[in-house]
Design an enzyme around this catalytic site. Structure first.
Site, short mmCIF file in Angstrom:
data_model
loop_
_atom_site.label_atom_id
_atom_site.label_comp_id
_atom_site.label_asym_id
_atom_site.label_seq_id
_atom_site.Cartn_x
_atom_site.Cartn_y
_atom_site.Cartn_z
N HIS A 85 -142.86 -2.83 -80.66
CA HIS A 85 -142.92 -2.94 -82.12
C HIS A 85 -141.56 -3.48 -82.58
O HIS A 85 -140.53 -2.99 -82.13
CB HIS A 85 -143.20 -1.58 -82.75
CG HIS A 85 -143.68 -1.69 -84.17
ND1 HIS A 85 -142.85 -2.06 -85.19
CD2 HIS A 85 -144.90 -1.48 -84.72
CE1 HIS A 85 -143.55 -2.08 -86.33
NE2 HIS A 85 -144.80 -1.73 -86.07
N ARG A 126 -151.88 -6.38 -78.36
CA ARG A 126 -152.84 -5.81 -79.32
C ARG A 126 -152.55 -6.24 -80.75
O ARG A 126 -151.40 -6.26 -81.20
CB ARG A 126 -152.79 -4.28 -79.24
CG ARG A 126 -153.65 -3.60 -80.29
CD ARG A 126 -153.67 -2.11 -80.15
NE ARG A 126 -152.40 -1.47 -80.34
CZ ARG A 126 -151.82 -1.25 -81.52
NH1 ARG A 126 -152.39 -1.66 -82.65
NH2 ARG A 126 -150.67 -0.62 -81.59
N ARG A 130 -146.69 -9.37 -83.27
CA ARG A 130 -145.57 -8.49 -82.92
C ARG A 130 -144.69 -9.00 -81.80
O ARG A 130 -143.48 -8.80 -81.82
CB ARG A 130 -146.14 -7.15 -82.46
CG ARG A 130 -146.32 -6.25 -83.60
CD ARG A 130 -146.86 -4.94 -83.17
NE ARG A 130 -147.45 -4.40 -84.38
CZ ARG A 130 -148.25 -3.38 -84.43
NH1 ARG A 130 -148.58 -2.75 -83.32
NH2 ARG A 130 -148.72 -2.96 -85.57
N HIS A 136 -144.11 0.39 -77.77
CA HIS A 136 -145.04 0.89 -78.79
C HIS A 136 -146.45 1.10 -78.25
O HIS A 136 -147.10 2.09 -78.60
CB HIS A 136 -145.08 -0.12 -79.93
CG HIS A 136 -145.91 0.30 -81.10
ND1 HIS A 136 -145.61 1.42 -81.86
CD2 HIS A 136 -147.02 -0.24 -81.66
CE1 HIS A 136 -146.50 1.55 -82.83
NE2 HIS A 136 -147.38 0.57 -82.72
N GLU A 191 -151.18 -6.64 -92.28
CA GLU A 191 -150.16 -6.49 -91.24
C GLU A 191 -150.08 -7.76 -90.41
O GLU A 191 -150.91 -8.67 -90.56
CB GLU A 191 -150.48 -5.27 -90.35
CG GLU A 191 -150.33 -3.95 -91.09
CD GLU A 191 -150.63 -2.74 -90.24
OE1 GLU A 191 -150.80 -2.88 -89.02
OE2 GLU A 191 -150.72 -1.65 -90.82
C1 SIN Z 1 -147.54 -0.14 -87.80
O1 SIN Z 1 -147.87 0.56 -88.74
O2 SIN Z 1 -146.76 -1.06 -87.89
C2 SIN Z 1 -148.14 0.15 -86.44
C3 SIN Z 1 -149.60 0.06 -86.48
C4 SIN Z 1 -150.17 -0.28 -85.13
O3 SIN Z 1 -149.54 -0.01 -84.10
O4 SIN Z 1 -151.22 -0.88 -85.08
#
Ligand code: SIN
Length: 482
Positions: free
Chosen positions: A230, A369, A276, A334, A114
């Protein structure tokens, strides 16, 4: 007076509350949730997974470094070192508590990637249903545990106070009846504030009610200005929007604008997998210029039903097939990095009151975060707090008359909708002094009408005071006095 016989009251049934309750055994725990079935926390909606350095080519130091970079080095370094070192043990603990993480054909845990992570280190379950798998397993354990007494369908709308400490809670049930519950310790595990914004990936109950309660009791707050957006919620009408997990971009999905131009090209070395805040601002900038941002996941390989069942179902329900067409996306509130200031053991500045998970701020996430560090924090900080409370139950109850510190009335629904829109426009991914000042004035004028306005005023104050951009707090007018 001793109160060893009194329960530890845990408010909130997401991952942090459940982990606290389980780890506190054999001390008696009363777990209180707003939803009857305990559902309704953001935990069950979490998609991506849990970060842990498990790959032989990965390391705890690399996980910590990525956490610090995402957090703009505003993190408590000692907390980051502790969290990342303990992450593999958290995965073991969850498996021991019944969470079945996804595995490859050779039996090894599958690791996804991610945004902000230099490598693949995200453990997941049910494809993109990690939060639901964690929630169901821990809820089952808590419901079966003899030391946990579960009560759903109650809102905690007051804290009991005696002799300078919190000594319990006041609950309100669905019929409006109040009850007072004295406690050895009160733990707020009430989640974040996303639902205070007009567009959020959070459930409606993530409205900051626990944070407001803690502030009403005089607990110190920290880093309230840092709210994570997000970048890829599905851009459909509504308040609580379906999330399109970042793991999609980890699996090859790409962002583009209306003309098909790659959105993240040349913006950040990690491109579509930039942290993010960077991606959210880019998407917000496209929207501010009158365009739309799109996530093209048609190149994602493999079986969507296995790997991304939650995203697939949500998209199909809104008339989009992610296997065949690009998806309109928007940033959405988010995660709140800020919250009630706690030490590493979950203590707030108010004796008898503890906080854990998203409502708390121990500094581990810094100004932004890192993806998939939140379930991790909930598990590990919950365990740590629960263990600590096993022996904390013999504290003095305090002397003097008992009084109730109330959260206070809610804003009328129409005013709440207005407040959400106000925060979205003034306190979203891109902020500037004039809009923050005007929004603060509106909230100050409404502060007597409802606790949400008082909480928003506190958030806006913190945003106004931090005049320069840092992490998720982006000032378009950086450097200008406000
Ligand atoms: C996501 O799956 O993009 C969100 C995961 C997160 O907030 O860490």
């Amino acid at each position: 007076m001793r109160r060893a016989h009194l329960p530890i009251v845990v408010v909130g049934g997401g991952v942090a509350g459940l982990a606290t309750a389980l780890a506190a055994a054999p001390a008696p725990v009363r777990l209180l949730c707003r939803a009857r079935d305990g559902c309704g926390s953001a935990t069950a909606l979490a998609q991506g997974g849990i970060a842990a350095a498990l790959d032989p080519h990965d390391s705890v130091a690399a996980h910590a470094a990525d956490t610090l970079v995402a957090g703009a080095q505003h993190n408590e370094a000692a907390m980051v070192a502790w969290l990342t070192a303990a992450a593999p043990a958290a995965i073991d603990w969850l498996q021991a508590h019944g969470v079945a993480f996804d595995r490859a054909a050779d039996g090894a845990l599958q690791l996804g990637r991610e945004g902000g992570h230099a490598t693949a280190r995200i453990v997941h379950a049910g494809g993109d249903a990690t939060g639901a798998a964690v929630f169901c397993a821990l809820r089952e354990q808590a419901q079966a545990a003899s030391h946990v007494q579960w009560r759903g369908g109650v809102d905690v709308d007051g804290l009991l106070w005696r002799g300078g400490r919190v000594v319990g809670v006041r609950t309100r049930d669905e019929r409006g009846r109040h009850e007072q519950v004295e406690a050895a310790a009160v733990v707020l595990a009430t989640g974040g504030i996303g639902a205070l914004y007009a567009r959020t990936s959070n459930p409606p109950g993530a409205d900051g009610a626990g944070l407001a309660l803690g502030l009403a009791a005089g607990a110190a707050a920290r880093d309230l200005e840092f709210v994570q957006f997000h970048p890829t919620a599905l851009d459909v009408p509504g308040h609580c929007l379906p999330l399109l997990t970042e793991a999609l971009r980890g699996a090859g999905a790409r962002l583009h604008d209306d003309a098909g131009n790659a959105l993240m090209a040349g913006v950040h070395p990690l491109g579509d997998l930039a942290p993010r805040d960077v991606v959210s601002r880019r998407v917000a900038a496209v929207q501010a210029a009158g365009g739309r941002a799109w996530l093209d996941a048609t190149a994602v390989q493999g079986d969507w039903e296995q790997r991304f069942p939650t995203v697939l179902a949500a998209c199909l329900a809104h008339g989009f097939d992610p296997r065949r067409q690009a998806l309109p996306v928007t940033p959405a509130a988010h995660f709140h990095m800020g919250g009630l200031a706690t030490d590493a053991d979950g203590r707030t500045s108010v004796p008898g009151l503890y906080a854990v998970g998203e409502v708390a701020c121990n500094g581990v996430h810094g100004a932004n975060r890192l993806a998939s560090n939140s379930l991790l924090e909930g598990v590990l900080c919950g365990q740590r707090l629960g263990h600590g409370l096993r022996t904390a139950v013999a504290a003095d109850v305090g002397v003097g008359p008992l009084r109730v510190i109330e959260r206070g009335a809610s804003l009328p629904l129409a005013e709440l909708a207005g407040l959400r829109a106000l925060l979205w426009h003034a306190a979203g991914p891109r902020r500037e002094a004039g809009a923050l000042r005007d929004a603060w004035r509106v909230c100050a004028a409404r502060a007597d009408s409802g606790w949400q306005a008082r909480l928003a005023k506190a958030l806006l104050r913190a945003m106004r005071l931090r005049r320069r951009s840092l992490g998720a707090h982006w000032r378009e007018d950086r450097g200008c006095p406000s």
